[in-house]
Design an enzyme around this catalytic site. Structure first.
Site, PDB file in Angstrom:
ATOM      1  N   CYS A 165       0.812  -1.226   0.000  1.00 35.12           N
ATOM      2  CA  CYS A 165       0.000   0.000   0.000  1.00 35.12           C
ATOM      3  C   CYS A 165       0.841   1.269   0.000  1.00 35.12           C
ATOM      4  O   CYS A 165       0.292   2.376  -0.120  1.00 35.12           O
ATOM      5  CB  CYS A 165      -0.932   0.002   1.203  1.00 35.12           C
ATOM      6  SG  CYS A 165      -1.941  -1.492   1.329  1.00 35.12           S
ATOM      7  N   HIS A 306      -2.574   8.136   5.953  1.00 37.59           N
ATOM      8  CA  HIS A 306      -2.854   6.825   5.376  1.00 37.59           C
ATOM      9  C   HIS A 306      -4.288   6.443   5.734  1.00 37.59           C
ATOM     10  O   HIS A 306      -5.028   5.946   4.887  1.00 37.59           O
ATOM     11  CB  HIS A 306      -1.853   5.798   5.900  1.00 37.59           C
ATOM     12  CG  HIS A 306      -1.921   4.475   5.218  1.00 37.59           C
ATOM     13  ND1 HIS A 306      -1.771   4.321   3.869  1.00 37.59           N
ATOM     14  CD2 HIS A 306      -2.144   3.220   5.717  1.00 37.59           C
ATOM     15  CE1 HIS A 306      -1.899   3.049   3.539  1.00 37.59           C
ATOM     16  NE2 HIS A 306      -2.124   2.356   4.648  1.00 37.59           N
ATOM     17  N   GLU A 317      -1.259   5.413  13.634  1.00 39.76           N
ATOM     18  CA  GLU A 317      -0.830   6.535  12.779  1.00 39.76           C
ATOM     19  C   GLU A 317      -0.931   7.854  13.533  1.00 39.76           C
ATOM     20  O   GLU A 317      -0.076   8.736  13.373  1.00 39.76           O
ATOM     21  CB  GLU A 317      -1.652   6.598  11.502  1.00 39.76           C
ATOM     22  CG  GLU A 317      -1.135   7.672  10.552  1.00 39.76           C
ATOM     23  CD  GLU A 317      -1.765   7.652   9.185  1.00 39.76           C
ATOM     24  OE1 GLU A 317      -1.199   8.299   8.276  1.00 39.76           O
ATOM     25  OE2 GLU A 317      -2.809   7.009   9.008  1.00 39.76           O
ATOM     26  N   LYS A 338      -9.291   8.599   2.075  1.00 42.53           N
ATOM     27  CA  LYS A 338      -9.792   7.234   1.857  1.00 42.53           C
ATOM     28  C   LYS A 338     -11.238   7.088   2.317  1.00 42.53           C
ATOM     29  O   LYS A 338     -11.921   6.141   1.932  1.00 42.53           O
ATOM     30  CB  LYS A 338      -8.914   6.213   2.586  1.00 42.53           C
ATOM     31  CG  LYS A 338      -7.550   5.970   1.944  1.00 42.53           C
ATOM     32  CD  LYS A 338      -6.801   4.864   2.674  1.00 42.53           C
ATOM     33  CE  LYS A 338      -5.448   4.564   2.023  1.00 42.53           C
ATOM     34  NZ  LYS A 338      -4.464   5.645   2.234  1.00 42.53           N
ATOM     35  N   HIS A 343      -9.683   2.446  -0.170  1.00 44.75           N
ATOM     36  CA  HIS A 343      -8.239   2.209  -0.133  1.00 44.75           C
ATOM     37  C   HIS A 343      -7.789   1.656  -1.479  1.00 44.75           C
ATOM     38  O   HIS A 343      -8.041   0.496  -1.800  1.00 44.75           O
ATOM     39  CB  HIS A 343      -7.908   1.229   0.988  1.00 44.75           C
ATOM     40  CG  HIS A 343      -6.442   1.082   1.260  1.00 44.75           C
ATOM     41  ND1 HIS A 343      -5.465   1.605   0.434  1.00 44.75           N
ATOM     42  CD2 HIS A 343      -5.770   0.459   2.272  1.00 44.75           C
ATOM     43  CE1 HIS A 343      -4.278   1.322   0.911  1.00 44.75           C
ATOM     44  NE2 HIS A 343      -4.435   0.626   2.037  1.00 44.75           N
ATOM     45  N   PHE A 404       1.660  -3.251   3.948  1.00 50.70           N
ATOM     46  CA  PHE A 404       1.906  -4.562   4.549  1.00 50.70           C
ATOM     47  C   PHE A 404       3.394  -4.889   4.435  1.00 50.70           C
ATOM     48  O   PHE A 404       4.029  -4.632   3.421  1.00 50.70           O
ATOM     49  CB  PHE A 404       1.107  -5.642   3.825  1.00 50.70           C
ATOM     50  CG  PHE A 404      -0.334  -5.747   4.255  1.00 50.70           C
ATOM     51  CD1 PHE A 404      -0.883  -4.905   5.196  1.00 50.70           C
ATOM     52  CD2 PHE A 404      -1.154  -6.733   3.701  1.00 50.70           C
ATOM     53  CE1 PHE A 404      -2.209  -5.014   5.590  1.00 50.70           C
ATOM     54  CE2 PHE A 404      -2.482  -6.861   4.078  1.00 50.70           C
ATOM     55  CZ  PHE A 404      -3.014  -5.999   5.024  1.00 50.70           C
TER      56      PHE A 404
END
Length: 418
Positions: A165, A306, A317, A338, A343, A404
């Site tokens: 991502c 994010h 975050e 998002k 996403h 990830f």
């Protein structure tokens, strides 16, 4: 010797909320959500029936021959469309973009999922001789960049970077270094993804990362930093930026959207899917980006998070933002777009960089929609621009991505000053 300065001279986007940069931005300003019932496959037996699909998309609308379009997977088609818009927006043509020191740096996390599924289906049902002949050249991740290079005749490097991502953000950072170093004068950089398939949604569902309780109310599914968030919603699309060495851009009289000031990256070295819960990994990437840009934390006006809407990401975050920005974390605006786009995985960072540049140019902070009750118990207590855009002067933005495997990337962009 002074470092070469890099500016943004063109942008192109295909997103769940618009098939151009301008349409995407209009949707951001309106707080429109692109999440709805999945139409790309039959969801009858699926726990998740919603996603943020790109709508009304046909690559021939971007001047690509129908026969050629059929040779491209969906992620490649998105990339080609976004690149076509970006090249035109920058004032280039096929003849002028294909200089010796032009190149491509594209982020992609997964590749042609729908092509792989179709190939596997033929293989298991009818045997190896029935596998579609173009399966490999259509599903491998580098084909987005390769098709852009062929479309525009760009004979410089055309690379693909995969950091899950964070791919789109990291591709921008790698392109920044290529232009700074003098290897390139112009680079088409960004990310693309199309993973809304039966296998894609199935994989992320069993991984327990997707929201499952909003099938009947899809517009509410992505709710970053909200107490009722439960998982992310899959999106798709592409974002491409034209990065250009400053003097090269000025010599041809190019319009300059922003200066690409800095990039930072780090690895959590912690867990295959979870970020470091204390935020230290992502904070390191942000600090490195600020250092690279020569920017003090208090100079950043807007941070595009994010912000995936998962139980783990949003608190961690928020911690990384506080670690990186100190007390200034409570003074700057933070939001997750998002909440509107879903996403978009490998495309997310590039799309969010484009949205952030538009925010800086237009003087509006994008909202985090569906933020009804901030999860204060989890420490989500920053100014996340809830539900409506806020007007204000923006001179410096930071946009962050986490992938990830512990990949963290952050870009810093500023208003251009000669």
């Amino acid at each position: 010797m002074s470092q070469r300065r890099v500016v943004i001279t063109g942008m192109g986007a295909v997103t769940p909320i618009g098939n151009s940069v301008e349409d995407t931005w209009k949707s951001i300003m309106a707080g429109e959500c692109g999440i709805d019932k999945i139409t790309l496959f039959d969801t009858t037996d699926y726990a998740v029936k919603i996603a943020a699909e790109v709508k009304n998309f046909n690559l021939t609308d971007w001047g690509v021959d129908r026969k050629e379009a059929r040779k491209m997977s969906r992620f490649t088609q998105f990339a080609v469309a976004a690149a076509t818009e970006a090249v035109k927006d920058a004032g280039y043509t096929k003849e002028t973009i294909s200089a010796d020191k032009s190149g491509i740096m594209l982020g992609n996390g997964i590749g042609g999922f729908e092509t792989m599924e179709a190939g596997y289906k033929k293989y298991f049902e009818a045997g190896n001789s029935r596998i579609p002949p173009l399966s490999v050249p259509m599903f491998i991740t580098n084909e987005g960049a390769a098709n852009i290079s062929m479309l525009f005749g760009i004979e410089g490097l055309s690379w693909t970077l995969a950091t899950a991502c964070a791919s789109g953000t990291d591709a921008l950072g790698a392109a920044l270094d290529l232009v700074r170093s003098g290897r390139l004068d112009v680079c088409l950089a960004g990310g693309t993804e199309a993973a809304i398939t039966g296998f894609g949604i199935g994989c992320f569902t069993v991984l327990q990362t997707l929201a499952t309780s909003f099938n009947d109310d899809p517009k509410k599914a992505s709710r970053p930093f909200d107490a009722k968030r439960e998982g992310f919603t899959m999106g798709e699309g592409a974002g491409i930026l034209v990065l250009e060495e400053l003097e090269h851009a000025k010599k041809r009289g190019a319009r300059i959207y922003a200066e690409f000031a800095g990039f930072g990256a780090s690895s959590d070295a912690y867990h295959i899917t979870s970020p470091r819960l204390d935020g230290t990994g992502g904070a390191k990437a942000i600090k490195l980006a600020l250092e690279d840009a020569g920017i003090k934390p208090e100079e950043v006006d807007y941070y595009n998070a994010h912000g995936t809407s998962t139980p783990i990401n949003d608190p961690s975050e928020t911690k990384m933002v506080k670690l990186a920005f100190g007390d200034h974390a409570y003074k700057m605006k933070v939001s997750s777009t998002k909440s509107m786009t879903g996403h978009c995985v490998g495309a997310a960072g590039a799309i969010e960089a484009i949205i952030s540049v538009k925010a800086m140019n237009e003087g509006f902070y994008p909202p985090t929609i569906n933020l009804e009750n901030p999860d204060l118990e989890a420490g989500c207590d920053l100014d996340y621009v809830p539900n409506k855009p806020v007007a204000g002067e923006i001179n410096c933005i930071a946009s962050n991505s986490l992938g990830f495997g512990g990949h963290n990337g952050c870009v810093i962009m500023t208003k251009f000053k000669d």
